[in-house]
Design an enzyme around this catalytic site. Structure first.
Site, PDB file in Angstrom:
ATOM      1  N   SER A 590       0.518  16.634   2.635  1.00 16.75           N
ATOM      2  CA  SER A 590       1.156  16.873   3.930  1.00 16.75           C
ATOM      3  C   SER A 590       0.352  17.912   4.726  1.00 16.75           C
ATOM      4  CB  SER A 590       2.612  17.304   3.720  1.00 16.75           C
ATOM      5  OG  SER A 590       3.330  17.267   4.913  1.00 16.75           O
ATOM      6  N   ASP A 678       6.218   6.252   3.719  1.00 16.98           N
ATOM      7  CA  ASP A 678       6.260   7.600   4.288  1.00 16.98           C
ATOM      8  C   ASP A 678       6.612   7.532   5.776  1.00 16.98           C
ATOM      9  OD1 ASP A 678       5.874  10.227   5.074  1.00 16.98           O
ATOM     10  OD2 ASP A 678       3.930  10.448   4.092  1.00 16.98           O
ATOM     11  N   HIS A 710       7.197  10.257   1.482  1.00 22.04           N
ATOM     12  CA  HIS A 710       6.275  11.361   1.737  1.00 22.04           C
ATOM     13  C   HIS A 710       5.927  12.171   0.481  1.00 22.04           C
ATOM     14  CE1 HIS A 710       4.063  14.118   4.168  1.00 22.04           C
ATOM     15  NE2 HIS A 710       4.865  15.127   3.954  1.00 22.04           N
TER      16      HIS A 710
END
Length: 734
Positions: A590, A678, A710
């Site tokens: 991320s 995601d 995610h």
């Protein structure tokens, strides 16, 4: 010829299998106090644990019970009862206030053969001490859609009278059909007055493909929640009316005297934004009266609120509050509503700067489900304190705070529950899996004397040392409005094995960016350390646990301040520690992937390999596809409004702060891991980077995980991700 098995594969898989078997504590519940024939008091402690089962490729849940003998002031004896057993199909469970009954929401495979029937049915069960007394087929009753079992909206709450249960479910959608549907009319239920089929039974034409908004990442099946009440005696379910149309209700509980329901309502107009990990969405506390259906606002309606908790004497509700929009996670306020005076007070404000010896501020996703002391005055919570997580007791009348884990070991503490001042917590460190701890909360003013007893030990992983270090940015990298901020890093290093003298190093910045690595058990870092890597976990400025000023310093400076903090940390650690500076790699997910991609572009000579999981690569292209478009603007330093149209200057700024800008300078091999589902950082981000690297001849490999969102948290994806990551690092750091 069978393909050659890469070296160390068996060794790595055995290591991962062993470390991934350590279970994590997920819940605890204290039973009622019982008295022995000699006058002593004891109670049962029910605990739930989660463990990865690699053979079944799923997380399994199991329970274990303990007995705690206490005299009200201290624990006399405690220990486990029997062995653990797996829990199957339980989505939610809740003990009644008296401890005599238990409600369970259970999923059961459907026995129906028709294709149109759902694969799973949901049952609401009520158990007494010795048997199941109710089993209600919610799917067959068809009053609503699936019951929510998440911790964002979901709840399962007993009325104080123990006659009703409150829960949250998806609103029932009318049946739809094609404009061209041709079939014999089915015999439906008739209207008692006219004899004609009821209108609600007639499928709606032209509504088949209407888009239904949802609440984003991990909440894609959540659209229109409704509050539902089960009358246990009458076996009847009613959907609560009176909740305004513009609100999505959740986190509900019964008001004092069971006159109504208190809930958090999230605004979903003009449209829904992602809610998971976003404690900045407009929401408020409401009360809906059961008799008149009148809905009353209990908090300000211009803030973001969550985690309401009713005191044992039913007089006060504490809850957490943030400002709307801005950073998704920040330092929270603790507010309290008095049920009888209707007065709201601020118990704790956001803390600008963390100082040792003072309360660091509240940085938690939620308050414990049971957080009140028996005096209905003090509450317990855990929060990040720089790179540790500690337990504090808060006096809601005075706002004074006391650290309960001051004399305990350094690491990560979390409150599981408190009941009748028996406190249950979990504790772990980077080298020690989660342990179960219990204590009696001392009287007000003496909290620091709490004595923690270990109920379930976990042996530390051998061959690992760890420590926390603090870094101060050089003057030229100070934030002009927030000078004097420092930050931390946690360094794990192997103490045995061939590389122990001078190990290669893996640098891991966290995601968020407003989150934090606390010194607790994390599978990937400990496993990499056992492979022979030193692991550097960087809590750059903008991390939680360091004060609100640190959080506020990062928006507008992503791609520079956070990148320089990580690089400064790497250079400092390489100077001060016996590490192999010629073998340094990056791993990040991320925003951590965003930083990793920046670092291999901005400082290509420092790193030899890179592994990124669902990385943010191009903020400008992400803004139109993510469930959190406000994040893209906020972290770039731009204002967000729902109706704003794309602006060339803003896109330029987003692109300028993105790692794709530096892709021409990347020369190290990059492994990408992407989750097909995601919603937060859609996989198109990683694909964009993959194509840019391939076009430039940079060695790259892409792993694509269907059914994963995610976090790439599926057991199979997590295990495969570790193996591929470790092999990639070993190959390129030789």
């Amino acid at each position: 010829l069978s393909p050659q098995v890469p070296p160390r594969v068996e060794e790595l898989s055995e290591l991962y299998r062993e470390l991934s078997q350590h279970p994590g504590l997920s819940a605890a519940c204290l039973g009622p106090d019982l008295t022995t024939q000699y006058g002593g008091k004891y109670c049962s402690l029910y605990t739930e644990w989660l463990q990865r089962d690699l053979a079944r490729a799923e997380n399994i849940k199991f329970c274990r019970q303990y007995l705690i003998f206490h005299d009200g002031a201290s624990i006399v004896y405690s220990g486990p009862v029997g062995t653990c057993s797996e829990i199957k199909g339980e989505l939610l469970s809740r003990e009644s206030p008296s401890g005599m009954l238990k409600a369970v929401l259970r999923k059961v495979p459907s026995k129906e053969k028709e294709k149109e029937k759902e694969k799973e049915k949901q049952f609401l069960e009520v158990w007494d001490q010795n048997r199941k007394v109710k089993s209600i087929d919610l799917t067959a009753l068809d009053k609503h859609g699936s019951v929510y079992d998440d911790d964002q909206f979901g709840c399962l709450a007993w009325s104080h009278s123990e006659t009703h249960l409150l829960y949250v479910a998806e609103k029932k959608r009318p049946k739809t059909e094609s404009f061209f549907q041709s079939k014999a009319p089915e015999l439906g239920t008739s209207d008692e007055d006219t004899g004609h089929p009821k209108k609600e039974d007639a499928p709606l034409k032209g509504e088949q493909f209407v888009y239904h908004e949802d609440w984003g990442e991990t909440l894609s099946t959540r659209s229109v929640p409704v509050l539902c009440i089960l009358d246990i005696e009458g076996n009847s379910i009613s959907v609560l009316e009176g909740i305004p149309e513009h609100l999505s209700p959740g986190q509900a509980f019964w008001s004092p005297e069971d006159t109504g329901v208190v809930f958090v309502g999230w605004w979903h107009e003009p449209f829904r934004l992602g809610l998971r990990y976003c404690t900045n969405r407009r929401s408020a506390l409401f009360y809906v009266d059961l008799t008149g259906g009148k809905c009353e606002l209990l908090s300000e309606d211009t803030k973001a609120v969550w985690s309401p908790r009713l005191s044992p004497d039913s007089c006060r509700i504490v809850y957490l509050e943030n400002d709307v929009l801005g950073p998704h996670q920040q330092c929270n306020r603790l507010r309290m509503y008095d049920w009888y005076t209707k007065h709201t007070s601020t118990v704790l404000e956001a803390v600008p700067r963390q100082e040792w010896g003072a309360f660091p501020g509240i940085y938690c996703g939620a308050l414990p489900g049971m957080c009140w002391a028996a005096d209905s005055r003090r509450i317990l919570l855990d929060t990040a304190q720089r790179s540790q997580q500690d337990v504090f007791v808060v006096d809601t009348a005075t706002g004074t705070t006391t650290l309960l884990t001051a004399d305990g070991p350094q690491g990560s503490w979390s409150v599981l529950t408190i009941n009748r001042d028996l406190l249950v917590a979990k504790f772990s460190t980077p080298s020690c899996p989660p342990m179960l701890k219990v204590a009696v909360l001392p009287p007000a003013g003496h909290e620091a004397q709490a004595q923690w007893i270990c109920l379930q030990d976990a042996p530390p992983v051998p061959g690992i040392s760890w420590g926390i270090r603090t870094l101060q940015p050089p003057p030229e990298q100070e934030h002009p409005q927030h000078e004097g901020l420092d930050f931390d890093a946690i360094l794990l290093r192997p103490t045995e094995g061939p590389t122990a003298q001078k190990p290669p190093m893996v640098v891991m910045p966290h995601g968020g960016p407003h989150s934090v690595f606390t010194a607790g058990w994390m599978l990937y870092p400990v496993a990499l350390c056992r492979v022979g890597f030193a692991v550097l976990l960087v809590n750059y400025r903008g991390s939680l646990g360091f004060g609100q000023d640190s959080v506020a310093s990062l928006p507008g400076n992503v791609g520079t301040q956070d990148v320089r903090d990580v690089q400064l940390c790497v250079e400092r650690v390489l100077q001060e520690e016996a590490l192999d500076a010629s073998r340094v790699a990056l791993v990040g997910g991320s925003h951590g992937g965003f930083l990793a991609c920046h670092l291999i572009g901005q400082f290509p000579d420092t790193y030899r390999a890179c592994v990124v999981r669902n990385p943010v690569v191009n903020i400008a292209s992400m803004v139109a596809t993510t469930d959190i478009p406000d994040w893209c603007l906020t972290e770039t330093g731009l204002p967000y409004t729902p109706g704003a149209l794309p602006d060339p200057a803003q896109w330029t700024e987003m692109l300028h702060k993105s790692p794709i800008r530096y892709v021409d300078r990347v020369c190290v091999p990059v492994l990408l891991m992407l989750g097909e589902d995601d919603r937060r950082v859609p996989p198109k981000q990683g694909l964009e980077y993959y194509r840019a690297l391939k076009a430039r001849g940079v060695p790259t490999r892409l792993l694509w995980y269907p059914g994963n969102s995610h976090a790439l948290a599926g057991v199979e994806a997590e295990a495969d991700g570790f193996m591929n990551m470790a092999l990639w690092l070993l190959k390129h750091l030789e």
